[in-house]
Design a protein around this motif. Structure first.
Motif, PDB file in Angstrom:
ATOM      1  N   VAL A 260      -2.588  -0.160  16.076  1.00 46.40           N
ATOM      2  CA  VAL A 260      -3.109   0.473  14.965  1.00 46.40           C
ATOM      3  C   VAL A 260      -2.114   1.451  14.255  1.00 46.40           C
ATOM      4  O   VAL A 260      -1.814   1.551  13.276  1.00 46.40           O
ATOM      5  N   ASP A 261      -1.418   2.276  15.108  1.00 53.01           N
ATOM      6  CA  ASP A 261      -0.198   3.061  14.570  1.00 53.01           C
ATOM      7  C   ASP A 261       0.677   2.363  13.693  1.00 53.01           C
ATOM      8  O   ASP A 261       0.939   2.596  12.614  1.00 53.01           O
ATOM      9  N   SER A 262       1.136   1.191  14.212  1.00 54.65           N
ATOM     10  CA  SER A 262       2.178   0.631  13.615  1.00 54.65           C
ATOM     11  C   SER A 262       1.406  -0.105  12.320  1.00 54.65           C
ATOM     12  O   SER A 262       2.006  -0.271  11.198  1.00 54.65           O
ATOM     13  N   LEU A 263       0.397  -0.871  12.408  1.00 55.53           N
ATOM     14  CA  LEU A 263      -0.347  -1.265  11.184  1.00 55.53           C
ATOM     15  C   LEU A 263      -0.678  -0.135  10.368  1.00 55.53           C
ATOM     16  O   LEU A 263      -0.336  -0.666   9.060  1.00 55.53           O
ATOM     17  N   PHE A 264      -0.991   1.025  10.587  1.00 55.34           N
ATOM     18  CA  PHE A 264      -1.186   1.920   9.660  1.00 55.34           C
ATOM     19  C   PHE A 264       0.227   2.460   9.044  1.00 55.34           C
ATOM     20  O   PHE A 264      -0.016   2.660   7.769  1.00 55.34           O
ATOM     21  N   CYS A 265       1.149   2.288   9.721  1.00 54.51           N
ATOM     22  CA  CYS A 265       2.652   2.852   9.282  1.00 54.51           C
ATOM     23  C   CYS A 265       2.839   1.796   8.091  1.00 54.51           C
ATOM     24  O   CYS A 265       3.210   2.135   6.776  1.00 54.51           O
ATOM     25  N   PHE A 266       2.509   0.746   8.463  1.00 54.17           N
ATOM     26  CA  PHE A 266       2.961  -0.568   7.588  1.00 54.17           C
ATOM     27  C   PHE A 266       2.132  -0.424   6.170  1.00 54.17           C
ATOM     28  O   PHE A 266       2.590  -0.569   4.985  1.00 54.17           O
ATOM     29  N   LEU A 267       0.617  -0.016   6.326  1.00 53.84           N
ATOM     30  CA  LEU A 267      -0.073   0.195   5.196  1.00 53.84           C
ATOM     31  C   LEU A 267       0.203   1.282   4.402  1.00 53.84           C
ATOM     32  O   LEU A 267       0.362   1.132   3.125  1.00 53.84           O
ATOM     33  N   VAL A 268       0.525   2.571   4.971  1.00 56.74           N
ATOM     34  CA  VAL A 268       1.361   3.654   4.147  1.00 56.74           C
ATOM     35  C   VAL A 268       2.689   3.161   3.502  1.00 56.74           C
ATOM     36  O   VAL A 268       2.746   3.557   2.310  1.00 56.74           O
ATOM     37  N   THR A 269       3.297   2.392   4.047  1.00 59.11           N
ATOM     38  CA  THR A 269       4.499   2.016   3.246  1.00 59.11           C
ATOM     39  C   THR A 269       4.313   1.020   2.417  1.00 59.11           C
ATOM     40  O   THR A 269       4.870   1.052   0.955  1.00 59.11           O
ATOM     41  N   LEU A 270       3.242   0.149   2.293  1.00 59.50           N
ATOM     42  CA  LEU A 270       2.819  -0.823   1.271  1.00 59.50           C
ATOM     43  C   LEU A 270       2.197  -0.089   0.215  1.00 59.50           C
ATOM     44  O   LEU A 270       2.268  -0.518  -0.872  1.00 59.50           O
ATOM     45  N   GLY A 271       1.608   1.183   0.577  1.00 56.40           N
ATOM     46  CA  GLY A 271       0.717   1.935  -0.478  1.00 56.40           C
ATOM     47  C   GLY A 271      -0.190   1.468  -0.535  1.00 56.40           C
ATOM     48  O   GLY A 271      -0.875   1.645  -2.042  1.00 56.40           O
ATOM     49  N   ALA A 272      -1.122   0.798   0.116  1.00 56.02           N
ATOM     50  CA  ALA A 272      -2.296   0.270  -0.167  1.00 56.02           C
ATOM     51  C   ALA A 272      -3.438   0.499   0.649  1.00 56.02           C
ATOM     52  O   ALA A 272      -3.122   0.436   2.031  1.00 56.02           O
ATOM     53  N   VAL A 273      -4.563   0.818   0.416  1.00 60.46           N
ATOM     54  CA  VAL A 273      -5.769   0.577   1.589  1.00 60.46           C
ATOM     55  C   VAL A 273      -6.265  -0.652   1.539  1.00 60.46           C
ATOM     56  O   VAL A 273      -6.907  -1.008   0.235  1.00 60.46           O
TER      57      VAL A 273
ATOM     58  N   PHE B  31      -6.731  -0.944  -8.717  1.00 64.85           N
ATOM     59  CA  PHE B  31      -7.823  -1.794  -8.871  1.00 64.85           C
ATOM     60  C   PHE B  31      -7.777  -3.094  -8.143  1.00 64.85           C
ATOM     61  O   PHE B  31      -8.808  -3.610  -7.818  1.00 64.85           O
ATOM     62  N   GLN B  32      -6.737  -3.616  -7.584  1.00 64.61           N
ATOM     63  CA  GLN B  32      -6.880  -4.620  -6.986  1.00 64.61           C
ATOM     64  C   GLN B  32      -6.484  -4.343  -5.379  1.00 64.61           C
ATOM     65  O   GLN B  32      -5.188  -4.093  -5.278  1.00 64.61           O
ATOM     66  N   ARG B  33      -7.135  -4.481  -4.336  1.00 65.78           N
ATOM     67  CA  ARG B  33      -6.779  -4.151  -3.022  1.00 65.78           C
ATOM     68  C   ARG B  33      -6.575  -5.353  -2.459  1.00 65.78           C
ATOM     69  O   ARG B  33      -7.098  -6.515  -2.337  1.00 65.78           O
ATOM     70  N   PRO B  34      -5.474  -5.432  -1.342  1.00 68.46           N
ATOM     71  CA  PRO B  34      -5.065  -6.483  -0.619  1.00 68.46           C
ATOM     72  C   PRO B  34      -6.059  -6.680   0.548  1.00 68.46           C
ATOM     73  O   PRO B  34      -6.881  -5.653   0.927  1.00 68.46           O
TER      74      PRO B  34
END
Lengths: 305, 595
Positions: B180-193, B239-242
């Motif tokens: 989860v920590d890694s995935l969270f980092c990935f999402l932070v870097t991607l900039g999207a929830v 407006f568009q979430r992944p």
């Protein structure tokens, strides 16, 4: 995205400080901090920084005067150009001197750095810093040679176009002079001048000469129609000859520019190879030594057996 | 924007390496210090030369002997572990560098931050610590559209670790937290929830629940949220979430065992390939060392297959015969260009001798200029051609070895024991009905005779039974059997027809189970499996992120890429907790038995 927690860190420092004070552990900061402020930078880094500042200064200098140096306007009338040629020459000269000084400084630093008995990591670092500085210098040199090339090209173009000027003036003279008695022939010559108006100063000159001769000739003698025709034919021939000559010259100009560019590239490559050749030389010398020693050892062994 | 992910990691790196706020890049040089985690993150993305171009003069491992270089700024890129923090404090006390830029790959705890503060105070180095960053980069980007979680300590979150029968609850918690920590980092870097989707009742669901919780906690604190509009850059995702689809490896165990014919997947299958680097033994030429001399040590050669390698980018998804053809084509083009340069060289030699030659010369001057200036490009091309020739040859060697003695029919007569086991397992997994007991005995005997380790069989039997119980097994659509049939035909028809067989095999594009799930989602088809979702799904999600908990491979990745190629405007990113090829996966499955 990355989160800047520097402020958080500074806050932690304060927390630790207060905590330490409470416990009674103190760091003698005041005196040391004053000393710390004057951490000596190594000689190398100072000089490297100097070279870099010089290169930056050169870059700023070139960029500041670039517009004036290139100056598209005022090819014909030089009153409007803001920079005289002598000023441009001065810029070129100064730039060249600065480039040479910087390059010498870099080489100097390199030899010094290799002589100093420093740790391997520091050596590698210094070598890399010098490489980076050299690349920076090269990019600034490119700026310089680019604008110089543009200048040379403009001068060449200018020269070419300026040949048109006497032709224009002559045309004006011809068309406005009513004094020549043999008007029809002069008009004929005039028409020719207007037709051949492309580039040739020489052709107009010849026609001028012909007109002058004509005017002289008319005082002494009326030229027969055959002679007129002959002269006209010669005119044509000379005009076409001159045209082709001019084309060839232009082509050669272009080639010469390209060749000089090539030479630049080649000399750069050759210089690069110099270091490689030195290395190879060293290796070969070493190898010869090894082979000699090997032979001697074998000889000794042979004797023993 | 699928390349946005990669850009992000690179830009972040660029920023950190430019000391964030340092205006003009001056070549005064920085020292980059990383731990093994940092090294794994940087090495697939940046070559040494690119580091140099960014102004990095030295790059060193944190836990190595480092000399003091007191006039240089140092950039640290490390995980905030106990040993790393201790070493940083030691560096501070030894006054190694002029200034320190600390970048932590995942967020550092307050107490560890205070440890550093304390050491800095003691060493009088507080002013030297110029910047401290939480980078949230605890994942490894391998391609524009592919990432893995980690390389160091990957056995902690491997397929085996997650699925071993004697796993404890605490172990599971730790594993889930790491993922989860890694995935969270990935999402932070991607900039999207993202919108989360996953099937119920397995490890993937556990990850989804935890990740959802973490995201909500972060969003709740609006001031300190990592997903505020300014961190999200252009707000493209506002407006568009992944959609992040979390899948469990157990839904499809056949794909990791497949044989494949696309270049990148093949390289991963038969050669030593990880973090975009291939390691091979140098092929020794004919033995020309004199008798009695010491045997030459075989050198290991590393090749980096990067984004700058145009041939690789063009052909990494191509079937292998196409790759061989293309290498030949590139070689021919290169030789033609080389000949052109040589010809010009000889013409130059005529200068001054021949009137006619001089006019020829002037025509060729321009050509020569362009030839000379294109020389560096030519040399690079040659290097790449050599590289790919070596790699492709090595792959071909492996393929040849695997298809010896396949005359008398039956798939089980071809290939290494491992290949036989793989083929049989694929058949077993994908068949709609399990073979009868009698047949099974025969198969077991044949496999044992061939030298196979039979333990994977037991595990797969168990898995199949369980999978049938839990949910509808992944629908292979008969593709497994089809592939099997074609493959046996290929294997049985002698070596010179292997390549032809490959062409036949490749023409049919099957969608693997994972791709099928993506297809269902993208086309809004109804699917029998119920999904956990934290948001009402609407059709405009962009892009899709498929993440496989338990491990993935290049075959799956390539299948997804090929699927998306046919859907303009749709993008997919592929991630997994680890990457393994078939033999590595088999090894993990074999380990299950020992517990």
């Amino acid at each position: 995205m990355a989160v800047d927690i520097t402020l958080l860190f500074k806050a932690s420092v304060k927390t630790v400080k207060t905590r330490n004070k409470a416990i009674g552990v103190g760091f003698d900061t005041s005196k040391d901090e004053i000393l710390k402020k004057s951490r000596p930078k190594t000689d190398f880094s100072n000089r490297a920084k100097d070279v870099i500042t010089n290169i930056t200064r050169l870059k700023d200098f070139l960029l500041k005067h670039r517009k004036d140096y290139i100056n598209a306007g005022g090819l014909i009338s030089s009153e409007y150009s803001r920079m005289t040629d002598s000023e441009r020459d001065q810029i070129d000269q100064d730039a060249q001197i600065l480039i040479r000084t910087c390059s010498d400084a870099i080489n100097h630093l390199r030899t010094e750095a290799s002589k100093n008995a420093l740790s391997a990591q520091t050596k590698e670092h210094q070598g890399a810093v010098l490489d980076l500085t050299e690349m920076y210098l090269k990019s600034v040199c490119k700026l310089y040679s680019e604008q110089r090339a543009i200048r040379v090209k403009r001068v060449v173009d200018k020269k070419r176009l300026s040949r048109l000027e006497p032709e224009k003036r002559n045309k004006l003279v011809d068309s406005t002079s009513p004094k020549t008695p043999v008007i029809s022939s002069t008009e004929q010559v005039d028409e020719k001048a207007i037709q051949d108006e492309s580039t040739d100063k020489s052709s107009t000159e010849i026609q001028d000469n012909n007109v002058a001769l004509w005017e002289n000739g008319k005082v002494e003698d009326e030229l027969s129609p055959e002679e007129i025709q002959m002269f006209e034919q010669e005119n044509q021939r000379l005009v076409s000859e001159m045209n082709s000559l001019v084309d060839e010259v232009r082509q050669i100009e272009g080639k010469v520019v390209e060749i000089s560019r090539l030479q630049e590239i080649f000399s750069e490559k050759v210089l690069q190879q110099e270091t490689d050749i030195d290395n190879i030389h060293q290796l070969v010398v070493g190898a010869t030594e090894n082979v000699k020693e090997g032979n001697e050892d074998i000889r000794e062994v042979k004797i023993l057996l | 924007t699928e390349s946005r992910m990669r850009h992000m990691t690179c830009i972040v790196r660029e920023r950190q390496l430019r000391h964030y706020g340092h205006v003009a890049p001056l070549p005064d040089g920085d020292v980059l210090i990383y731990d093994r985690f940092g090294q794994d993150i940087i090495s697939p993305l940046l070559a040494v030369k690119e580091l140099r171009d960014m102004g990095i003069t030295l790059h060193l491992l944190l836990h190595s002997d480092r000399d003091a270089i007191p006039d240089v700024p140092a950039i640290y890129f490390v995980m905030p572990t106990e040993e790393n923090i201790d070493r940083i404090c030691q560096d501070l006390r030894s006054q190694l560098y002029e200034s320190y830029y600390l970048n932590f790959i995942s967020a550092i705890s307050r107490s560890k931050l205070e440890d550093i503060a304390s050491a800095a105070l003691g060493a009088n180095a507080v002013t030297q610590i110029t910047k401290v960053f939480d980078q949230y980069l605890n994942f490894i980007t391998l391609e524009d559209d592919m990432f893995v979680l980690c390389n160091q300590n990957k056995e902690l979150i491997s397929y085996h670790a997650i699925n071993k029968p004697d796993i404890t609850d605490t172990d599971m918690e730790t594993i889930m937290d790491t993922i989860v920590d890694s995935l969270f980092c990935f999402l932070v870097t991607l900039g999207a929830v993202p919108i989360l989707r996953c099937p119920r009742g397995n490890a993937a669901e556990m990850v989804a629940v935890k990740l959802d919780k973490k995201l909500r906690e972060n969003l709740r604190d609006a001031r300190n949220s990592l997903f505020t509009s300014d961190t999200m850059g252009t707000g493209q995702f506002s407006f568009q979430r992944p959609v992040l689809v979390l899948l469990d490896r157990n839904l499809d165990l056949a794909t990791p065992l497949h044989h494949t014919w696309t270049y990148q997947a093949l390289v991963h299958d038969v050669l030593d390939f990880h973090l975009n680097r291939v390691t091979m033994e140098e092929s020794t030429g004919p033995e020309n060392s004199p008798a009695g001399a010491r045997p030459k040590k075989k050198n290991k050669k590393n090749y980096d297959l990067t984004a700058a390698d145009r041939f690789w980018q063009k052909h990494k998804g191509s079937p292998f015969p196409e790759v061989a053809e293309s290498v030949q084509q590139e070689l021919d083009t290169y030789r033609a260009q080389e000949d052109e340069v040589k010809r010009l060289k000889s013409i130059m030699g005529l200068e001054g001798e021949d009137e006619g030659a001089i006019s020829m010369l002037s025509d060729n001057t321009a050509k020569l200029t362009s030839a000379v200036s294109s020389l560096p490009e030519l040399l690079e091309k040659k290097r790449l051609i050599d590289l790919h020739t070596n790699v492709a040859t090595a792959v071909l060697e492996h393929i040849k070895v695997n298809e010896r003695s396949n005359h008398n029919g039956g798939v089980l007569n071809s290939g290494t024991p491992e290949d036989k086991m793989r083929l049989f397992l694929i058949y077993y997994i994908t068949s709609q009905q399990p073979p009868s007991e009698v047949d099974m005995e025969q198969y077991r005997k044949a496999l044992a005779d061939a030298g196979c380790n039979l333990s994977p069989l037991n595990y797969i039997r168990q898995w199949k039974a369980f999978a049938k119980m839990a949910a509808a097994p992944a629908n292979y659509g008969g593709s497994g059997a089809k592939a099997m049939g074609l493959f046996s035909r290929v294997m049985n028809t002698g070596s010179q027809f292997v390549m032809e067989g490959v062409k036949n095999l490749v023409l049919k594009q099957h969608n693997l189970p994972v791709t099928r799930i993506l297809d269902n989602l993208m086309e809004m088809k109804s699917n029998p499996v119920s999904y956990f979702s934290n948001f009402v799904l609407d059709n405009s999600f962009y892009p899709a992120i498929i993440f496989v908990v338990g491990g993935g491979n290049y075959i799956e990745y390539q299948n997804l890429v090929d699927y998306v190629k046919g859907k303009p405007g749709k993008h997919v990113l592929y991630g997994c907790s680890e990457l393994f090829n078939a033999s590595q996966f088999l090894k993990q499955v074999i380990m299950h038995k020992c517990h």
